[in-house]
Design a protein around this motif. Structure first.
Motif, short mmCIF file in Angstrom:
data_model
loop_
_atom_site.label_atom_id
_atom_site.label_comp_id
_atom_site.label_asym_id
_atom_site.label_seq_id
_atom_site.Cartn_x
_atom_site.Cartn_y
_atom_site.Cartn_z
N UNK A 179 -6.95 16.47 -5.77
CA UNK A 179 -8.18 17.21 -6.19
C UNK A 179 -9.31 16.37 -5.98
N UNK A 180 -10.24 17.00 -4.63
CA UNK A 180 -11.38 16.02 -4.40
C UNK A 180 -12.37 16.18 -5.66
N UNK A 181 -13.19 14.95 -5.88
CA UNK A 181 -14.17 15.02 -6.90
C UNK A 181 -15.38 14.78 -6.37
N UNK A 182 -16.31 15.61 -6.94
CA UNK A 182 -17.76 15.20 -6.44
C UNK A 182 -18.36 14.18 -7.31
N UNK B 160 -20.43 14.01 -9.78
CA UNK B 160 -20.11 14.26 -11.21
C UNK B 160 -18.98 13.96 -11.73
N UNK B 161 -17.90 13.87 -10.88
CA UNK B 161 -16.73 13.71 -11.45
C UNK B 161 -15.86 14.89 -11.62
N UNK B 162 -16.32 15.98 -11.41
CA UNK B 162 -16.07 17.62 -11.49
C UNK B 162 -15.18 17.74 -10.18
N UNK B 163 -14.39 18.68 -10.17
CA UNK B 163 -13.52 19.12 -8.81
C UNK B 163 -14.48 19.66 -8.03
N UNK B 164 -14.13 19.67 -6.58
CA UNK B 164 -14.70 20.46 -5.33
C UNK B 164 -13.83 20.78 -4.61
N UNK B 165 -13.78 22.32 -4.20
CA UNK B 165 -14.73 23.04 -4.79
C UNK B 165 -14.29 23.67 -6.13
N UNK B 166 -15.13 24.17 -6.85
CA UNK B 166 -14.96 24.93 -8.12
C UNK B 166 -15.81 26.24 -8.39
N UNK C 36 0.79 -1.18 0.15
CA UNK C 36 -0.04 -0.10 -0.04
C UNK C 36 0.88 1.41 0.06
N UNK C 37 2.10 1.15 0.27
CA UNK C 37 3.01 2.22 0.39
C UNK C 37 3.07 3.14 -0.66
N UNK C 38 3.18 2.66 -2.02
CA UNK C 38 3.31 3.58 -3.06
C UNK C 38 1.94 4.35 -3.17
N UNK C 39 0.66 3.64 -2.91
CA UNK C 39 -0.59 4.55 -3.06
C UNK C 39 -0.75 5.74 -1.98
N UNK C 40 -0.09 5.31 -0.76
CA UNK C 40 0.05 6.35 0.12
C UNK C 40 1.15 7.37 0.25
N UNK C 41 1.92 7.23 -0.99
CA UNK C 41 3.26 8.02 -0.79
C UNK C 41 2.61 9.80 -1.39
N UNK C 42 3.43 10.51 -0.71
CA UNK C 42 3.27 11.83 -0.90
C UNK C 42 3.21 12.27 -2.53
N UNK C 43 2.25 13.20 -2.89
CA UNK C 43 2.45 13.42 -4.25
C UNK C 43 3.83 14.46 -4.58
#
Length: 185
Positions: free
Chosen positions: A37-40, A42-48, A23-30
């Motif tokens: 980006x959080x997505x709602x 709808x698949x669009x970013x939140x907030x926007x 799981x480490x690669x998935x949890x590694x810092x970007x």
């Protein structure tokens, strides 16, 4: 300790260690500068930011027509910040901080911005420049609260259109774009 008892004791630990390592690669810092980006739904970013599609839009206290109308907006193109989604309803925030729900059919992806609405009660104006540079020629002085079309932003400056006037304005003076956000034409 018999080998079988030792195996039972350490296998769960070994399995957990292997799962954690996988799981480490998935949890590694970007990478530096990248943001999650959080997505709602709808698949669009939140907030926007979006804008009102119509000249008469109800903002309700909840996501549905059974909820009371809290505000009635009478200005097409007014920017709104989408902060939550539920089915075909969007929880939005206006430039004054009022929050409520608007049906997604009444919102447009067209980007607009209000010029420094926080300066509206002061005797101030905001310069519209010929180029994205503080020292560039001033095309006009724009009143706080004026509504303009966001043509593009580079993270520091936005190219704005007000009726027949087009020029550059400091991005920090526009409500309808985020600090550092880039907007493509």
């Amino acid at each position: 300790m018999p080998l079988l008892a030792m195996f039972r004791k350490f296998v769960p630990i070994a399995v957990l260690a292997a799962l954690a390592a996988a799981a480490l690669p998935a949890m590694a810092p970007s990478p530096a500068g990248a943001q999650q980006v959080e997505r709602g739904p709808s698949g669009l970013p939140l907030p926007r930011f979006v804008s009102l599609k119509a000249g008469r839009v109800n903002m309700r206290v909840g996501p549905g027509t059974d909820y009371a109308v809290e505000w009635l907006y009478l200005r097409e193109g007014l920017p709104m910040e989408v902060i939550q989604e539920y089915d075909s309803w969007r929880r939005v925030r206006d430039a004054e901080g009022a929050e409520g729900w608007i049906h997604s059919a009444l919102l447009s992806g067209r980007r607009t911005g209000l010029v420094a609405p926080w300066l509206k009660d002061r005797q101030a104006s905001v310069p519209l420049h010929a180029r994205p540079d503080e020292g560039a020629r001033r095309i006009a002085e724009v009143e706080p609260g004026a509504l303009g079309q966001v043509e593009s932003c580079d993270g520091t400056w936005c190219r704005m259109r007000f009726a027949s006037l087009e020029g550059w304005m400091s991005q920090s003076l526009i409500w309808g774009v985020y600090p550092g956000e880039t907007v493509e034409d």
